[in-house]
Design a protein around this motif. Sequence first.
Motif, mmCIF file in Angstrom:
data_model
loop_
_atom_site.group_PDB
_atom_site.id
_atom_site.type_symbol
_atom_site.label_atom_id
_atom_site.label_comp_id
_atom_site.label_asym_id
_atom_site.label_seq_id
_atom_site.Cartn_x
_atom_site.Cartn_y
_atom_site.Cartn_z
ATOM 1 N N HIS A 1 0.835 -1.200 0.000
ATOM 2 C CA HIS A 1 0.000 0.000 0.000
ATOM 3 C C HIS A 1 0.870 1.252 0.000
ATOM 4 O O HIS A 1 1.899 1.300 0.668
ATOM 5 N N VAL A 2 0.423 2.256 -0.726
ATOM 6 C CA VAL A 2 1.002 3.592 -0.677
ATOM 7 C C VAL A 2 0.019 4.465 0.096
ATOM 8 O O VAL A 2 -1.130 4.613 -0.298
ATOM 9 N N VAL A 3 0.474 5.029 1.210
ATOM 10 C CA VAL A 3 -0.418 5.790 2.096
ATOM 11 C C VAL A 3 0.110 7.211 2.267
ATOM 12 O O VAL A 3 1.233 7.411 2.740
ATOM 13 N N ALA A 4 -0.703 8.197 1.883
ATOM 14 C CA ALA A 4 -0.321 9.600 2.045
ATOM 15 C C ALA A 4 -0.168 9.932 3.525
ATOM 16 O O ALA A 4 -1.032 9.583 4.346
ATOM 17 N N GLU A 5 0.935 10.578 3.863
ATOM 18 C CA GLU A 5 1.151 11.065 5.220
ATOM 19 C C GLU A 5 1.773 12.457 5.095
ATOM 20 O O GLU A 5 2.965 12.649 5.313
ATOM 21 N N VAL A 6 0.926 13.421 4.719
ATOM 22 C CA VAL A 6 1.392 14.773 4.453
ATOM 23 C C VAL A 6 0.846 15.747 5.492
ATOM 24 O O VAL A 6 -0.164 15.490 6.145
ATOM 25 N N ASN A 7 1.539 16.869 5.616
ATOM 26 C CA ASN A 7 1.166 17.898 6.587
ATOM 27 C C ASN A 7 0.279 18.942 5.900
ATOM 28 O O ASN A 7 0.711 19.611 4.961
ATOM 29 N N THR A 8 -0.973 19.069 6.365
ATOM 30 C CA THR A 8 -1.887 20.060 5.787
ATOM 31 C C THR A 8 -2.311 21.092 6.829
ATOM 32 O O THR A 8 -3.320 21.765 6.662
ATOM 33 N N ARG A 9 -1.537 21.232 7.898
ATOM 34 C CA ARG A 9 -1.947 22.100 9.005
ATOM 35 C C ARG A 9 -2.050 23.570 8.624
ATOM 36 O O ARG A 9 -2.775 24.329 9.276
ATOM 37 N N LYS A 10 -1.345 23.984 7.594
ATOM 38 C CA LYS A 10 -1.383 25.392 7.210
ATOM 39 C C LYS A 10 -2.596 25.732 6.339
ATOM 40 O O LYS A 10 -2.794 26.904 5.993
ATOM 41 N N ALA A 11 -3.388 24.737 5.990
ATOM 42 C CA ALA A 11 -4.589 24.998 5.186
ATOM 43 C C ALA A 11 -5.530 25.925 5.954
ATOM 44 O O ALA A 11 -5.805 25.713 7.129
ATOM 45 N N LYS A 12 -6.023 26.930 5.271
ATOM 46 C CA LYS A 12 -6.863 27.934 5.929
ATOM 47 C C LYS A 12 -8.351 27.616 5.846
ATOM 48 O O LYS A 12 -9.183 28.315 6.434
ATOM 49 N N SER A 13 -8.702 26.582 5.107
ATOM 50 C CA SER A 13 -10.114 26.211 4.959
ATOM 51 C C SER A 13 -10.208 24.738 4.615
ATOM 52 O O SER A 13 -9.210 24.102 4.245
ATOM 53 N N GLU A 14 -11.418 24.191 4.733
ATOM 54 C CA GLU A 14 -11.623 22.795 4.346
ATOM 55 C C GLU A 14 -11.336 22.604 2.864
ATOM 56 O O GLU A 14 -10.786 21.583 2.457
ATOM 57 N N GLU A 15 -11.698 23.581 2.062
ATOM 58 C CA GLU A 15 -11.488 23.480 0.619
ATOM 59 C C GLU A 15 -10.000 23.414 0.285
ATOM 60 O O GLU A 15 -9.574 22.637 -0.573
ATOM 61 N N GLU A 16 -9.207 24.234 0.977
ATOM 62 C CA GLU A 16 -7.770 24.217 0.739
ATOM 63 C C GLU A 16 -7.149 22.907 1.191
ATOM 64 O O GLU A 16 -6.285 22.336 0.513
ATOM 65 N N ARG A 17 -7.596 22.399 2.342
ATOM 66 C CA ARG A 17 -7.069 21.119 2.830
ATOM 67 C C ARG A 17 -7.414 19.994 1.856
ATOM 68 O O ARG A 17 -6.566 19.157 1.521
ATOM 69 N N LEU A 18 -8.662 19.996 1.385
ATOM 70 C CA LEU A 18 -9.079 18.964 0.447
ATOM 71 C C LEU A 18 -8.271 19.058 -0.844
ATOM 72 O O LEU A 18 -7.870 18.033 -1.415
ATOM 73 N N SER A 19 -7.996 20.273 -1.301
ATOM 74 C CA SER A 19 -7.214 20.457 -2.522
ATOM 75 C C SER A 19 -5.822 19.855 -2.377
ATOM 76 O O SER A 19 -5.299 19.215 -3.301
ATOM 77 N N LEU A 20 -5.191 20.030 -1.204
ATOM 78 C CA LEU A 20 -3.866 19.471 -0.963
ATOM 79 C C LEU A 20 -3.900 17.945 -0.980
ATOM 80 O O LEU A 20 -2.989 17.288 -1.508
ATOM 81 N N LEU A 21 -4.944 17.381 -0.408
ATOM 82 C CA LEU A 21 -5.066 15.925 -0.351
ATOM 83 C C LEU A 21 -5.364 15.336 -1.735
ATOM 84 O O LEU A 21 -4.863 14.260 -2.079
ATOM 85 N N VAL A 22 -6.169 16.043 -2.524
ATOM 86 C CA VAL A 22 -6.436 15.592 -3.892
ATOM 87 C C VAL A 22 -5.162 15.678 -4.724
ATOM 88 O O VAL A 22 -4.858 14.769 -5.522
ATOM 89 N N GLU A 23 -4.395 16.760 -4.555
ATOM 90 C CA GLU A 23 -3.131 16.903 -5.280
ATOM 91 C C GLU A 23 -2.185 15.749 -4.956
ATOM 92 O O GLU A 23 -1.511 15.205 -5.846
ATOM 93 N N THR A 24 -2.132 15.373 -3.691
ATOM 94 C CA THR A 24 -1.276 14.259 -3.277
ATOM 95 C C THR A 24 -1.734 12.954 -3.914
ATOM 96 O O THR A 24 -0.912 12.160 -4.413
ATOM 97 N N LEU A 25 -3.030 12.732 -3.918
ATOM 98 C CA LEU A 25 -3.568 11.509 -4.530
ATOM 99 C C LEU A 25 -3.306 11.490 -6.026
ATOM 100 O O LEU A 25 -2.908 10.452 -6.585
ATOM 101 N N ASP A 26 -3.511 12.632 -6.696
ATOM 102 C CA ASP A 26 -3.279 12.693 -8.138
ATOM 103 C C ASP A 26 -1.819 12.420 -8.475
ATOM 104 O O ASP A 26 -1.510 11.764 -9.473
ATOM 105 N N PHE A 27 -0.905 12.908 -7.633
ATOM 106 C CA PHE A 27 0.523 12.634 -7.831
ATOM 107 C C PHE A 27 0.773 11.131 -7.790
ATOM 108 O O PHE A 27 1.472 10.577 -8.646
ATOM 109 N N ALA A 28 0.197 10.482 -6.792
ATOM 110 C CA ALA A 28 0.382 9.033 -6.663
ATOM 111 C C ALA A 28 -0.190 8.298 -7.859
ATOM 112 O O ALA A 28 0.460 7.430 -8.456
#
Length: 267
Positions: free
Chosen positions: A230-257
Amino acid sequence: MIQVGMSASCVYPLACEDGFRFANLAGYDGVEVMVTREPVTQSVDGLKKLIDTYEMPVLSIHAPVLLLTHFVWGRDPQIKLEKSAELAANVGASTVVVHPPFRWQSTYADKFLDIVRQTSENTGITIAVENMFPWKVRNSQMQAYAPGPDPRELDCDAITLDFSHAALSGHDSMELTLEYGERLRHVHLTDGSAAADDNRIFDEHLLPGYGKQPVAEVLQHLAAMEWDGHVVAEVNTRKAKSEEERLSLLVETLDFARLHLGQTVSL
């Protein structure tokens, strides 16, 4: 096809349930649960409820980390590991991620490999030892782990590769991947730019592609060899200022994978 999961720790300091929610929204294949002081992370029934609610399987369990979860399931690290494996087995996860012993855990360190193998045999769960990094105190390296932070020094059967930890150790993740060989069973998808020698001891956990590790090349290599971990994202999103920004970071990570594993990328 290699499954791409998301650690619930990606949304820290939000709750474990938020990890499931964001993993579902972003389109991950499942979740890694780090056992913390939050009761649901220790509960079979609690996790099964989250699995059903968000239609997100638990792919892996991260055993409690001593400095953060000193009193979770008592003080005995063997009990912590055994309970983590039992939890994994009961919620359908295949893997438990565990750190090497701290050097002051001398009794545990002496028996560590035997404990890992016996626990794996008893539960049918893969226990994958994670590569860690040297600690630096007042510009001097501290030997925090026994025998060290590098699982290549251990005769263990399964290893977790963490790109951020590799960066802090001054290691090239592709070289580690090749040296781990068939023992590589789990990957923490992240990135890092700093080494401990840079006097930057903090664990960055950057989004993949934002550091200096050959993350894309490692994922391409794993896909080419039809790796089945399994490849499991373990990234830091603490600086996200909104749910939308946090979700965008997580989608970007998934798309990279997905891109570098040769899978379909979300639009």
